[in-house]
Design a protein around this motif. Structure first.
Motif, PDB file in Angstrom:
ATOM      1  N   ARG A   1       0.838  -1.201   0.000  1.00  9.47           N
ATOM      2  CA  ARG A   1       0.000   0.000   0.000  1.00  9.47           C
ATOM      3  C   ARG A   1       0.875   1.255   0.000  1.00  9.47           C
ATOM      4  NH1 ARG A   1      -5.451  -0.528   3.140  1.00  9.47           N
ATOM      5  NH2 ARG A   1      -6.040  -2.679   2.698  1.00  9.47           N
ATOM      6  N   THR A   2       0.427   2.237  -0.768  1.00  8.68           N
ATOM      7  CA  THR A   2       1.104   3.531  -0.800  1.00  8.68           C
ATOM      8  C   THR A   2       0.074   4.612  -0.491  1.00  8.68           C
ATOM      9  OG1 THR A   2       2.667   2.752  -2.481  1.00  8.68           O
ATOM     10  CG2 THR A   2       2.457   5.137  -2.196  1.00  8.68           C
ATOM     11  N   THR A   3       0.389   5.476   0.442  1.00  2.42           N
ATOM     12  CA  THR A   3      -0.506   6.573   0.812  1.00  2.42           C
ATOM     13  C   THR A   3       0.033   7.872   0.221  1.00  2.42           C
ATOM     14  OG1 THR A   3      -1.095   5.458   2.880  1.00  2.42           O
ATOM     15  CG2 THR A   3      -1.593   7.806   2.724  1.00  2.42           C
ATOM     16  N   ILE A   4      -0.807   8.534  -0.579  1.00  2.00           N
ATOM     17  CA  ILE A   4      -0.386   9.766  -1.261  1.00  2.00           C
ATOM     18  C   ILE A   4      -1.383  10.875  -0.926  1.00  2.00           C
ATOM     19  CG2 ILE A   4       0.156  10.821  -3.485  1.00  2.00           C
ATOM     20  CD1 ILE A   4       0.708   8.054  -4.577  1.00  2.00           C
ATOM     21  N   ALA A   5      -0.860  11.999  -0.521  1.00  2.00           N
ATOM     22  CA  ALA A   5      -1.694  13.114  -0.091  1.00  2.00           C
ATOM     23  C   ALA A   5      -2.618  13.590  -1.203  1.00  2.00           C
ATOM     24  CB  ALA A   5      -0.823  14.274   0.396  1.00  2.00           C
ATOM     25  N   ASN A   6      -3.831  13.952  -0.821  1.00  2.00           N
ATOM     26  CA  ASN A   6      -4.786  14.506  -1.770  1.00  2.00           C
ATOM     27  C   ASN A   6      -4.227  15.810  -2.336  1.00  2.00           C
ATOM     28  OD1 ASN A   6      -7.037  15.111  -3.248  1.00  2.00           O
ATOM     29  ND2 ASN A   6      -8.330  15.630  -1.497  1.00  2.00           N
ATOM     30  N   GLY A   7      -4.211  15.910  -3.653  1.00  3.54           N
ATOM     31  CA  GLY A   7      -3.645  17.084  -4.302  1.00  3.54           C
ATOM     32  C   GLY A   7      -2.196  16.929  -4.686  1.00  3.54           C
ATOM     33  N   ASP A   8      -1.543  15.880  -4.208  1.00  2.00           N
ATOM     34  CA  ASP A   8      -0.149  15.635  -4.585  1.00  2.00           C
ATOM     35  C   ASP A   8      -0.107  15.273  -6.069  1.00  2.00           C
ATOM     36  OD1 ASP A   8       2.418  14.630  -5.037  1.00  2.00           O
ATOM     37  OD2 ASP A   8       2.570  13.798  -3.010  1.00  2.00           O
ATOM     38  N   PRO A   9       0.607  16.041  -6.889  1.00  2.50           N
ATOM     39  CA  PRO A   9       0.620  15.759  -8.338  1.00  2.50           C
ATOM     40  C   PRO A   9       1.248  14.419  -8.696  1.00  2.50           C
ATOM     41  CG  PRO A   9       2.219  17.480  -7.760  1.00  2.50           C
ATOM     42  CD  PRO A   9       1.373  17.243  -6.543  1.00  2.50           C
ATOM     43  N   SER A  10       1.987  13.804  -7.774  1.00  3.19           N
ATOM     44  CA  SER A  10       2.615  12.509  -8.078  1.00  3.19           C
ATOM     45  C   SER A  10       1.596  11.394  -8.199  1.00  3.19           C
ATOM     46  CB  SER A  10       3.645  12.155  -6.994  1.00  3.19           C
ATOM     47  OG  SER A  10       3.010  11.909  -5.750  1.00  3.19           O
TER      48      SER A  10
ATOM     49  N   VAL B   1      -7.681   8.368   3.506  1.00  2.00           N
ATOM     50  CA  VAL B   1      -7.491   8.898   4.851  1.00  2.00           C
ATOM     51  C   VAL B   1      -8.310  10.188   4.952  1.00  2.00           C
ATOM     52  CG1 VAL B   1      -5.855   9.775   6.556  1.00  2.00           C
ATOM     53  CG2 VAL B   1      -5.169   7.930   4.990  1.00  2.00           C
ATOM     54  N   THR B   2      -9.214  10.235   5.914  1.00  2.00           N
ATOM     55  CA  THR B   2     -10.064  11.421   6.060  1.00  2.00           C
ATOM     56  C   THR B   2      -9.705  12.216   7.303  1.00  2.00           C
ATOM     57  OG1 THR B   2     -11.760  10.139   7.219  1.00  2.00           O
ATOM     58  CG2 THR B   2     -11.982  10.340   4.841  1.00  2.00           C
ATOM     59  N   ASN B   3      -9.975  13.474   7.234  1.00  2.74           N
ATOM     60  CA  ASN B   3      -9.750  14.349   8.393  1.00  2.74           C
ATOM     61  C   ASN B   3     -10.859  14.084   9.412  1.00  2.74           C
ATOM     62  OD1 ASN B   3     -10.142  16.837  10.092  1.00  2.74           O
ATOM     63  ND2 ASN B   3      -8.360  17.507   8.902  1.00  2.74           N
ATOM     64  N   PRO B   4     -10.516  13.708  10.660  1.00  2.16           N
ATOM     65  CA  PRO B   4     -11.541  13.360  11.644  1.00  2.16           C
ATOM     66  C   PRO B   4     -12.459  14.525  12.017  1.00  2.16           C
ATOM     67  CG  PRO B   4      -9.383  13.501  12.682  1.00  2.16           C
ATOM     68  CD  PRO B   4      -9.156  13.595  11.209  1.00  2.16           C
ATOM     69  N   THR B   5     -11.998  15.732  11.773  1.00  3.88           N
ATOM     70  CA  THR B   5     -12.810  16.902  12.132  1.00  3.88           C
ATOM     71  C   THR B   5     -13.716  17.338  10.986  1.00  3.88           C
ATOM     72  OG1 THR B   5     -11.073  17.673  13.633  1.00  3.88           O
ATOM     73  CG2 THR B   5     -12.746  19.284  12.961  1.00  3.88           C
ATOM     74  N   THR B   6     -13.128  17.510   9.817  1.00  4.60           N
ATOM     75  CA  THR B   6     -13.893  18.023   8.675  1.00  4.60           C
ATOM     76  C   THR B   6     -14.484  16.924   7.806  1.00  4.60           C
ATOM     77  OG1 THR B   6     -11.965  18.071   7.204  1.00  4.60           O
ATOM     78  CG2 THR B   6     -12.345  20.013   8.620  1.00  4.60           C
ATOM     79  N   GLY B   7     -13.924  15.705   7.907  1.00  2.65           N
ATOM     80  CA  GLY B   7     -14.379  14.618   7.043  1.00  2.65           C
ATOM     81  C   GLY B   7     -13.822  14.700   5.643  1.00  2.65           C
ATOM     82  N   GLY B   8     -12.991  15.695   5.395  1.00  3.48           N
ATOM     83  CA  GLY B   8     -12.394  15.832   4.067  1.00  3.48           C
ATOM     84  C   GLY B   8     -11.328  14.772   3.814  1.00  3.48           C
ATOM     85  N   ILE B   9     -11.090  14.462   2.544  1.00  2.00           N
ATOM     86  CA  ILE B   9     -10.094  13.450   2.173  1.00  2.00           C
ATOM     87  C   ILE B   9      -8.704  14.070   2.222  1.00  2.00           C
ATOM     88  CG2 ILE B   9      -9.292  11.905   0.355  1.00  2.00           C
ATOM     89  CD1 ILE B   9     -12.191  11.756  -0.649  1.00  2.00           C
ATOM     90  N   GLU B  10      -7.849  13.523   3.096  1.00  2.64           N
ATOM     91  CA  GLU B  10      -6.482  14.018   3.208  1.00  2.64           C
ATOM     92  C   GLU B  10      -5.514  13.251   2.310  1.00  2.64           C
ATOM     93  OE1 GLU B  10      -5.411  13.904   7.321  1.00  2.64           O
ATOM     94  OE2 GLU B  10      -6.436  15.804   7.753  1.00  2.64           O
ATOM     95  N   ALA B  11      -5.803  11.962   2.069  1.00  5.61           N
ATOM     96  CA  ALA B  11      -4.895  11.160   1.251  1.00  5.61           C
ATOM     97  C   ALA B  11      -5.644   9.964   0.671  1.00  5.61           C
ATOM     98  CB  ALA B  11      -3.702  10.692   2.081  1.00  5.61           C
ATOM     99  N   TYR B  12      -5.077   9.422  -0.394  1.00  9.59           N
ATOM    100  CA  TYR B  12      -5.607   8.201  -1.006  1.00  9.59           C
ATOM    101  C   TYR B  12      -4.616   7.061  -0.795  1.00  9.59           C
ATOM    102  CZ  TYR B  12      -9.012  11.179  -3.393  1.00  9.59           C
ATOM    103  OH  TYR B  12     -10.022  12.061  -3.667  1.00  9.59           O
ATOM    104  N   ILE B  13      -5.168   5.850  -0.628  1.00 10.12           N
ATOM    105  CA  ILE B  13      -4.327   4.656  -0.465  1.00 10.12           C
ATOM    106  C   ILE B  13      -4.472   3.807  -1.727  1.00 10.12           C
ATOM    107  CG2 ILE B  13      -3.820   2.645   0.957  1.00 10.12           C
ATOM    108  CD1 ILE B  13      -5.354   4.077   3.233  1.00 10.12           C
TER     109      ILE B  13
END
Length: 401
Positions: free
Chosen positions: A341-350, A366-378
């Motif tokens: 598994r590779t975790t890459i930040a949301n918005g990371d152009p890679s 991976v979601t932000n526990p406060t806002t529920g927004g997506i912080e990263a994709y796996i």
């Protein structure tokens, strides 16, 4: 899957080229050596009793280049003893297919005739169809090798009550089910290139990517012969061993075994070819070189031709098994990839290019526990979530569950 020409020709190339490496070895057996600069016609031709469009493969060796080059635009035909000609047409470079389906018949003899583009002509000796012997059984058996490897042996039984078969060659075609271990109902898609963003959508329900089927063909020369006088029986002859950790038997596996009854000459040819192709044999034999076949130039010159025109009777039988049939309480074999598994930040152009080029599969986020927004994709390598990387989603016609 279509037949590959690489197996037979790779053996030819091995003993044509490696002779120069072992010129100092002791000689328990030494074929005629092939001069390093000589280019020869290489023929892969089998006529069986199967009524089908038969295939013949022509190439020429190039020792200096270290490769086989296809023989284009040749005139190829098979002629029987009634002067009936079966012509072949080149459908791919170096691959010639008979214009009509036909099969070798008992009591007839056949010759292969080849004329190359530069007007060199060759003819084989007259060959007849050997005794037809049917495979009685193909079985899968749990076994342990002498070296301690546990797995499944695929064995063959056959019997010729006439006692006339004697020499056998085997080929197989194995088909196996693949289930993508990280498949899920969602997938990543690439947005507009100027924004370099990705998003998650539902997979197309009409596009099967979880369960596939792959087919491989045997890539070795498998031979046996009967040495017991008065009895022509093959019993528990192993044609394939599958280690228990081989991922291709993880779910459901099928193998179609084909048995070819050979002439003594054809058997001897393949036996020598097999000896030279094995790494152990290569280091114990001296100067792999030219092995005599049954195809000769028509001008009676000393030109060499590599290969043999084989006329064989064929029998085939298929069997199926599941991994749990033999290892009911054990984990499945490891998948062909570790699916890291590779975790890459949301918005990371890679992440954008691998998603756009379909090199990764989505497994989570991976979601932000406060806002529920997506912080990263796996993500994982694509083959872990999309079985079509390794096989076809089309279920084979012969498949049985």
């Amino acid at each position: 899957m279509k037949r590959e020409t690489g197996t037979y020709h790779s053996y030819i190339l091995v003993f044509l080229l490696l002779g120069n490496l072992f010129s100092g070895c002791t000689e328990p057996f030494s074929p005629d050596l092939l001069p390093q600069t000589e280019s020869v016609l290489v023929v892969d031709a089998t006529l069986s009793n199967e009524s089908k469009n038969h295939e013949i493969f022509l190439s020429k060796s190039s020792q200096e280049a270290g490769e086989l080059l296809v023989e284009r635009n040749a005139a190829v035909r098979i002629l029987d003893d009634n002067q009936q000609a079966f012509t072949f047409t080149e459908t791919e470079p170096g691959k010639y297919i008979s214009d009509i389906p036909f099969g070798a018949e008992p009591g007839r003899t056949y010759r292969l005739l080849i004329t190359t583009e530069d007007n060199r002509s060759y003819t084989s000796s007259a060959e007849s169809l050997p005794q037809t012997t049917l495979i009685e059984n193909v079985a899968a058996q749990k076994t342990t090798t002498e070296s301690g490897n546990e797995g499944i042996a695929i064995t063959v039984d056959s019997f010729d009550p006439t006692g006339n078969s004697t020499y056998y060659k085997y080929e197989y075609e194995e088909t196996y089910k693949i289930i993508a271990p990280k498949w899920g109902p969602l997938e990543l898609v690439a947005g507009p290139e100027e924004f370099q963003t990705v998003g998650v959508v539902n997979r197309d329900p009409d596009k099967e990517e979880r369960t596939c089927y792959a087919t491989d063909k045997s890539n070795s020369i498998i031979l046996t012969k009967n040495s017991v006088a008065g009895e022509d029986r093959v019993s528990d002859f192993e044609v394939r061993f599958l280690n228990k950790d081989n991922y291709i038997i993880s779910h459901r596996y099928s193998i179609l075994v084909k048995q070819f009854v050979l002439s003594q000459q054809a058997y001897t040819f393949y036996e020598k070819l097999k000896d030279f192709s094995g790494s152990e044999s290569l280091f114990s034999q001296s100067q792999p070189g030219f092995i005599n076949g049954n195809i000769f130039p028509d001008d009676n010159s000393n030109e060499r031709v590599v290969g043999i025109f084989e006329v064989s009777s064929v029998s085939e039988k298929r069997t199926f098994f599941n991994y749990v049939d033999f290892f009911p309480d054990e984990d499945l074999p490891p998948f062909i990839d570790e699916c890291k598994r590779t975790t890459i930040a949301n918005g990371d152009p890679s992440l954008y290019e691998p998603v756009k080029s379909n090199r990764v599969s989505y497994v989570g986020e991976v979601t932000n526990p406060t806002t529920g927004g997506i912080e990263a994709y796996i993500v994982v390598p694509r083959l872990c979530g999309d079985c079509t990387v390794l096989g076809s989603a089309t279920i084979p016609d012969f498949w049985e569950e």
